[in-house]
Design a protein around this motif. Sequence first.
Motif, short mmCIF file in Angstrom:
data_model
loop_
_atom_site.label_atom_id
_atom_site.label_comp_id
_atom_site.label_asym_id
_atom_site.label_seq_id
_atom_site.Cartn_x
_atom_site.Cartn_y
_atom_site.Cartn_z
N ALA A 37 0.85 -1.19 0.00
CA ALA A 37 0.00 0.00 0.00
C ALA A 37 0.88 1.24 0.00
CB ALA A 37 -0.91 0.01 1.22
N THR A 38 0.47 2.26 -0.72
CA THR A 38 1.27 3.48 -0.81
C THR A 38 0.66 4.66 -0.08
OG1 THR A 38 0.21 4.09 -2.89
CG2 THR A 38 2.24 2.79 -3.03
N GLY A 39 -0.49 4.45 0.54
CA GLY A 39 -1.13 5.54 1.26
C GLY A 39 -2.00 4.99 2.38
N VAL A 41 -5.12 3.34 4.23
CA VAL A 41 -5.99 2.24 3.80
C VAL A 41 -7.20 2.13 4.71
CG1 VAL A 41 -4.08 0.90 2.82
CG2 VAL A 41 -4.84 0.46 5.15
N GLU A 75 -6.75 0.98 -0.60
CA GLU A 75 -6.23 2.33 -0.47
C GLU A 75 -7.38 3.31 -0.57
OE1 GLU A 75 -3.12 2.88 -3.34
OE2 GLU A 75 -1.65 1.96 -2.01
N GLN A 76 -7.37 4.30 0.30
CA GLN A 76 -8.46 5.27 0.31
C GLN A 76 -8.52 6.05 -1.00
OE1 GLN A 76 -8.08 7.73 3.81
NE2 GLN A 76 -9.56 6.43 4.86
#
Length: 89
Positions: A37-39, A41, A75-76
């Motif tokens: 994940a990059t941001g 969640v 991810e949001q």
Amino acid sequence: MTTAPPIPPARQSPITLTAEVPTWGSRNRVVLDWTGATGLVDVLRDGEVIRGSLPRDFFVDIDPGTGTFLYQVCEQQTSVCSNTVTVEL
């Protein structure tokens, strides 16, 4: 006759989710860990968000009850979601 273009293969999610059910204590717990994940969640159980805006790569679902549950993290504000993990308690 016109041939339809080939269907591209499904894109694999960059997020990988795993679940563990520890045997300590009297309450059921599900420990979720993920990578990729990059941001922020959201954690979903059975398609419903149970915790949002997590900046880290783990979550412990304490006392979710008994039965079979499906977990996923997304991810949001994107459509990027992990694999779905099935847990039976």
